[in-house]
Design a protein around this motif. Sequence first.
Motif, mmCIF file in Angstrom:
data_model
loop_
_atom_site.group_PDB
_atom_site.id
_atom_site.type_symbol
_atom_site.label_atom_id
_atom_site.label_comp_id
_atom_site.label_asym_id
_atom_site.label_seq_id
_atom_site.Cartn_x
_atom_site.Cartn_y
_atom_site.Cartn_z
ATOM 1 N N ARG A 1 0.833 -1.215 0.000
ATOM 2 C CA ARG A 1 0.000 0.000 0.000
ATOM 3 C C ARG A 1 0.860 1.254 0.000
ATOM 4 N N ALA A 2 1.995 1.220 0.706
ATOM 5 C CA ALA A 2 2.900 2.373 0.718
ATOM 6 C C ALA A 2 3.480 2.622 -0.671
ATOM 7 N N GLY A 3 3.908 1.550 -1.336
ATOM 8 C CA GLY A 3 4.437 1.693 -2.690
ATOM 9 C C GLY A 3 3.408 2.237 -3.656
ATOM 10 N N GLU A 4 2.197 1.709 -3.564
ATOM 11 C CA GLU A 4 1.108 2.191 -4.427
ATOM 12 C C GLU A 4 0.856 3.677 -4.205
ATOM 13 N N ALA A 5 0.750 4.057 -2.929
ATOM 14 C CA ALA A 5 0.436 5.450 -2.598
ATOM 15 C C ALA A 5 1.558 6.402 -2.998
ATOM 16 N N ALA A 6 2.790 5.893 -3.044
ATOM 17 C CA ALA A 6 3.914 6.723 -3.481
ATOM 18 C C ALA A 6 3.894 6.961 -4.981
ATOM 19 N N GLY A 7 3.121 6.159 -5.708
ATOM 20 C CA GLY A 7 3.036 6.313 -7.157
ATOM 21 C C GLY A 7 3.968 5.402 -7.920
ATOM 22 N N ALA A 8 4.574 4.429 -7.227
ATOM 23 C CA ALA A 8 5.500 3.495 -7.868
ATOM 24 C C ALA A 8 4.763 2.246 -8.335
ATOM 25 N N ASP A 9 5.375 1.501 -9.246
ATOM 26 C CA ASP A 9 4.916 0.150 -9.545
ATOM 27 C C ASP A 9 5.392 -0.773 -8.420
ATOM 28 N N VAL A 10 4.704 -1.896 -8.260
ATOM 29 C CA VAL A 10 5.014 -2.814 -7.165
ATOM 30 C C VAL A 10 5.183 -4.230 -7.699
ATOM 31 N N MET A 11 6.221 -4.911 -7.207
ATOM 32 C CA MET A 11 6.428 -6.335 -7.450
ATOM 33 C C MET A 11 6.341 -7.044 -6.099
ATOM 34 N N VAL A 12 5.499 -8.051 -6.004
ATOM 35 C CA VAL A 12 5.298 -8.769 -4.750
ATOM 36 C C VAL A 12 6.205 -9.998 -4.707
ATOM 37 N N VAL A 13 7.003 -10.093 -3.636
ATOM 38 C CA VAL A 13 7.898 -11.232 -3.422
ATOM 39 C C VAL A 13 7.215 -12.181 -2.440
ATOM 40 N N THR A 14 6.997 -13.426 -2.843
ATOM 41 C CA THR A 14 6.184 -14.340 -2.034
ATOM 42 C C THR A 14 6.988 -15.406 -1.295
ATOM 43 N N ALA A 15 8.298 -15.272 -1.235
ATOM 44 C CA ALA A 15 9.161 -16.312 -0.653
ATOM 45 C C ALA A 15 8.756 -16.705 0.761
ATOM 46 N N THR A 16 8.288 -15.751 1.554
ATOM 47 C CA THR A 16 7.959 -16.050 2.944
ATOM 48 C C THR A 16 6.461 -16.219 3.165
ATOM 49 N N HIS A 17 5.679 -16.179 2.094
ATOM 50 C CA HIS A 17 4.225 -16.312 2.244
ATOM 51 C C HIS A 17 3.848 -17.779 2.428
ATOM 52 N N THR A 18 2.925 -18.034 3.332
ATOM 53 C CA THR A 18 2.418 -19.389 3.531
ATOM 54 C C THR A 18 1.103 -19.614 2.797
ATOM 55 N N HIS A 19 0.491 -18.534 2.340
ATOM 56 C CA HIS A 19 -0.763 -18.634 1.593
ATOM 57 C C HIS A 19 -0.671 -17.747 0.360
ATOM 58 N N PRO A 20 -1.363 -18.091 -0.730
ATOM 59 C CA PRO A 20 -1.358 -17.244 -1.925
ATOM 60 C C PRO A 20 -1.885 -15.844 -1.603
ATOM 61 N N MET A 21 -1.316 -14.831 -2.250
ATOM 62 C CA MET A 21 -1.775 -13.456 -2.053
ATOM 63 C C MET A 21 -2.602 -13.019 -3.249
ATOM 64 N N ASP A 22 -3.752 -12.464 -2.977
ATOM 65 C CA ASP A 22 -4.609 -11.930 -4.031
ATOM 66 C C ASP A 22 -4.164 -10.499 -4.308
ATOM 67 N N THR A 23 -3.492 -10.285 -5.419
ATOM 68 C CA THR A 23 -2.948 -8.961 -5.725
ATOM 69 C C THR A 23 -3.000 -8.691 -7.220
ATOM 70 N N VAL A 24 -3.130 -7.420 -7.558
ATOM 71 C CA VAL A 24 -3.120 -7.025 -8.972
ATOM 72 C C VAL A 24 -1.699 -6.876 -9.482
ATOM 73 N N HIS A 25 -0.731 -6.939 -8.589
ATOM 74 C CA HIS A 25 0.658 -6.689 -8.960
ATOM 75 C C HIS A 25 1.349 -7.961 -9.446
ATOM 76 N N GLY A 26 2.437 -7.772 -10.178
ATOM 77 C CA GLY A 26 3.258 -8.897 -10.569
ATOM 78 C C GLY A 26 3.835 -9.574 -9.341
ATOM 79 N N GLN A 27 4.134 -10.868 -9.448
ATOM 80 C CA GLN A 27 4.673 -11.621 -8.324
ATOM 81 C C GLN A 27 5.897 -12.429 -8.753
ATOM 82 N N ILE A 28 6.839 -12.557 -7.827
ATOM 83 C CA ILE A 28 7.941 -13.497 -7.992
ATOM 84 C C ILE A 28 8.058 -14.284 -6.699
#
Length: 221
Positions: A172-199
């Motif tokens: 949310r901070a990245g979005e509000a700053a006006g930047a593009d966002v890439m979501v890193v999921t290495a530490t996620h235990t559940h899938p994230m529902d996001t409009v952003h690209g993911q690695i």
Amino acid sequence: MSVQHSSTAYRAFLFDMDGTLLNSIAAAERIWTRWAQRHGVDVVTFLPTIHGVRAIDTIARQHLPGVDAAAEAEQITREEIEDVEGVVPVPGALAFLQSLPPAQWAIVTSAPMALALRRMEAAGIPRPAVMVTAEDVSDGKPDPTCYRLAAERLQVNPGECLVFEDAEAGIRAGEAAGADVMVVTATHTHPMDTVHGQIRDYRGLGVRLEDNGSMRLSTTP
């Protein structure tokens, strides 16, 4: 791997630290579990809220009577500096950072500087020329000030930056700053529902430098 932003050129990459460049969950949850137990806070519901935000904000949100959030946050930081067991880099992060022009990336973390440097050392993450830490802002993530400040220090517009994040507050901070966002999921235990690209991590991720100095993401086999 979903590299949504491979067709976009960026002047700078801005990285969150915990959960994005390194995995410190084991250490953080050990320390915060003890804190929650001391204060009668339900551990199971509390632990998911600690990631990606400043310790002082995490504590203040609990509205515990008689608790000095600043003093408690300082104690948490001291314990976290002492305990870096299990702090490891996200796979591929070091090689990816080493492939970037040194003046075109920054770390933007909710951790205080001393803790950030301790964890980076433990994980083998190099210190960039620009770091924005908890001490640099009066309002932490999801407030966008931290990412705007990093872009300013790199002398670029936030809209020319790609933010790498793992936590909802940071996204949310990245979005509000006006930047593009890439979501890193290495530490996620559940899938994230996001409009952003993911690695998942940085393995197979590269960067192509343009003649004008901008950067594009690329993938390698």
